[in-house]
Design a protein around this motif. Structure first.
Motif, PDB file in Angstrom:
ATOM      1  N   GLY A 201       0.750  -1.242   0.000  1.00  0.00           N
ATOM      2  CA  GLY A 201       0.000   0.000   0.000  1.00  0.00           C
ATOM      3  C   GLY A 201       0.780   1.292   0.000  1.00  0.00           C
ATOM      4  O   GLY A 201       0.179   2.365   0.049  1.00  0.00           O
ATOM      5  N   HIS A 202       2.097   1.244  -0.082  1.00  0.00           N
ATOM      6  CA  HIS A 202       2.877   2.476  -0.001  1.00  0.00           C
ATOM      7  C   HIS A 202       3.854   2.651  -1.164  1.00  0.00           C
ATOM      8  O   HIS A 202       4.715   3.537  -1.129  1.00  0.00           O
ATOM      9  N   GLU A 330      -1.430   6.862  -2.888  1.00  0.00           N
ATOM     10  CA  GLU A 330      -1.553   7.941  -3.855  1.00  0.00           C
ATOM     11  C   GLU A 330      -2.402   7.500  -5.040  1.00  0.00           C
ATOM     12  O   GLU A 330      -2.409   6.340  -5.416  1.00  0.00           O
ATOM     13  N   SER A 331      -3.123   8.460  -5.625  1.00  0.00           N
ATOM     14  CA  SER A 331      -3.965   8.161  -6.778  1.00  0.00           C
ATOM     15  C   SER A 331      -3.147   8.163  -8.054  1.00  0.00           C
ATOM     16  O   SER A 331      -2.303   9.033  -8.265  1.00  0.00           O
ATOM     17  N   LEU A 332      -3.413   7.160  -8.907  1.00  0.00           N
ATOM     18  CA  LEU A 332      -2.696   7.006 -10.163  1.00  0.00           C
ATOM     19  C   LEU A 332      -3.684   6.939 -11.315  1.00  0.00           C
ATOM     20  O   LEU A 332      -4.801   6.437 -11.175  1.00  0.00           O
ATOM     21  N   GLY A 364      -6.699   6.725  -4.721  1.00  0.00           N
ATOM     22  CA  GLY A 364      -5.965   6.718  -3.460  1.00  0.00           C
ATOM     23  C   GLY A 364      -6.794   7.185  -2.279  1.00  0.00           C
ATOM     24  O   GLY A 364      -8.024   7.109  -2.283  1.00  0.00           O
ATOM     25  N   ILE A 365      -6.103   7.714  -1.270  1.00  0.00           N
ATOM     26  CA  ILE A 365      -6.784   8.063  -0.016  1.00  0.00           C
ATOM     27  C   ILE A 365      -6.808   9.575   0.209  1.00  0.00           C
ATOM     28  O   ILE A 365      -7.040  10.029   1.333  1.00  0.00           O
ATOM     29  N   GLU A 366      -6.607  10.352  -0.853  1.00  0.00           N
ATOM     30  CA  GLU A 366      -6.621  11.801  -0.716  1.00  0.00           C
ATOM     31  C   GLU A 366      -8.047  12.300  -0.468  1.00  0.00           C
ATOM     32  O   GLU A 366      -8.997  11.520  -0.393  1.00  0.00           O
TER      33      GLU A 366
END
Length: 401
Positions: A201-202, A330-332, A364-366
């Motif tokens: 996850g990172h 992060e979003s990709l 992602g988790i933003e």
């Protein structure tokens, strides 16, 4: 005591240190272990064959998936390669026609060498499946949701089919993780992961894993991984174990954001079909609802080429990074036809539905609002009202990751 997955992950590796009782699992960055006496060890002799840090990760993954055993591998593709080494030299495999491009690349490479025959089929078409079975067929290779179109197949139905024809059922569960889907519960024999993705996850380590339903199959996988040397390194195992501790909370935010993005795109005039099983209109929604514990953080969609220049769109995002991989915080954003699935033959991509106007998101988790605004402004920037001189076209040469 049997624990819920959240507790299992929080406690993972906590009993590894008998010397100092450290709460976090120690990293055994040792290639060799001293023998107690001739022929006697404390369970480890050489890290390729076994390492306490890797064992902690393997035990955790086996527990989460309800398996008899697990092997952590150096990469996701090392896990796939290890599984293919279980087959006979003349084996035939039936694979999802819209599978991950790296999987297809390996299978095609082995087929060209004459060590594996592969048929690519729509696994929801029972007649096509029955027609594809040969005397030498040994396994079904399944992705559900599939990469990149998020197609859903009924695992229980495929398990019945596999049992009828004496086939192994192998499921790549990377898109969901064992918290959102446990294929072994529906009859799968092996589950494969790229632990690079949600489990870690990172985005700071590559890894893979194989979980087996039976002890006999787990022993075969362990022997094969040791013989081929495809196992994960201790530090990589430690990183995945560390990342997995936050998987439950990360998945909740991934899915919250993905649901919001899917609904936003579904209502956008410049977007065609949205592929997200959490949408009630998705053809696999009902099956996903019964065999999954959630819908995950992956969303794919088709832009309207009359309204959006896809390359300009990909180059206009500010929060979504143009990059391959998935499952990190992060979003990709990526273009399957020239990135994750570039190695597939064009006619095979077309048959699977992986067209040039398909875009894949790893959400992602933003902030949900920031993600929504980013896609909205990018679609506007790539629209017909923006002149070609104002567009920032991004060159996307095909890559083979």
């Amino acid at each position: 005591m049997d624990f819920d997955p959240e507790t299992t992950l929080s406690l993972a590796g906590q009993d590894l240190d008998d010397t100092f009782n450290s709460v976090l699992p120690p990293l055994y960055q040792s290639a060799i272990f001293q023998f107690e006496d001739v022929g006697e060890t404390k369970g480890y002799d050489y890290t390729r064959s076994g390492n306490p840090t890797r064992t902690a990760l393997e035990d955790t993954l086996a527990d989460l998936d309800g398996g008899a055993g697990a092997v952590a591998c150096a990469t996701g593709m090392a896990a796939v390669s290890t599984v293919t080494s279980l087959f006979d030299a003349d084996a035939h495999l039936i694979c999802a026609h819209d599978c991950y491009g790296g999987t297809e690349r390996l299978f095609s490479h082995l087929a060209e060498r004459g060590t594996l025959a592969v048929s690519y089929e729509d696994l929801s078409d029972r007649n096509a499946l029955a027609d594809a079975v040969r005397p030498e067929t040994e396994a079904l290779w399944v992705e559900t949701p599939s990469n990149p179109l998020l197609r859903i197949v009924d695992l229980e139905a495929l398990s019945d089919f596999a049992d009828t024809h004496d086939l192994l059922l192998i499921v790549d569960n990377t898109f969901l993780s064992p918290l959102l889907q446990r294929p072994l519960d529906y009859g799968a024999d092996l589950v494969v992961y790229s632990t690079t993705k949600y489990l870690n996850g990172h985005s700071d380590v590559v890894g893979g894993a194989i979980i087996a339903r039976t002890e006999a199959l787990a022993d075969r996988v362990d022997f094969t991984a040791n013989a081929h040397g495809t196992v994960a390194a201790p530090f990589d195992s430690w990183l995945v174990l560390r990342g997995a501790k936050t998987l439950p909370v990360r998945l909740r935010q991934h899915e919250t954001n993905a649901r919001a993005i899917a609904h936003f795109l579904n209502d956008h005039p410049a977007v065609g079909r949205v592929c997200y099983p959490g949408l009630s209109g998705h053809p696999g929604h009902e099956i996903a609802r019964t065999q999954q514990n959630g819908y995950g953080g992956m969303v794919s969609f088709f832009v309207d080429p009359e309204q959006v220049d896809v390359r300009a769109f990909l180059g206009s995002t500010e929060v979504f990074a143009l990059a391959e991989s998935l499952g990190g915080v992060e979003s990709l954003i990526e273009h399957p036809a020239t990135m994750s699935h570039a190695s597939m033959a064009p006619d095979q991509r077309d048959e699977a539905g992986i067209t040039d106007n398909l875009v894949r998101l790893s959400v992602g988790i933003e902030s949900t609002d920031d993600l929504r605004r980013d896609l909205d402004q990018s679609l506007t920037a790539a629209g017909p009202e923006t002149s070609s001189t104002e567009r920032q076209h991004t060159s996307i040469p095909p890559v083979e990751a």
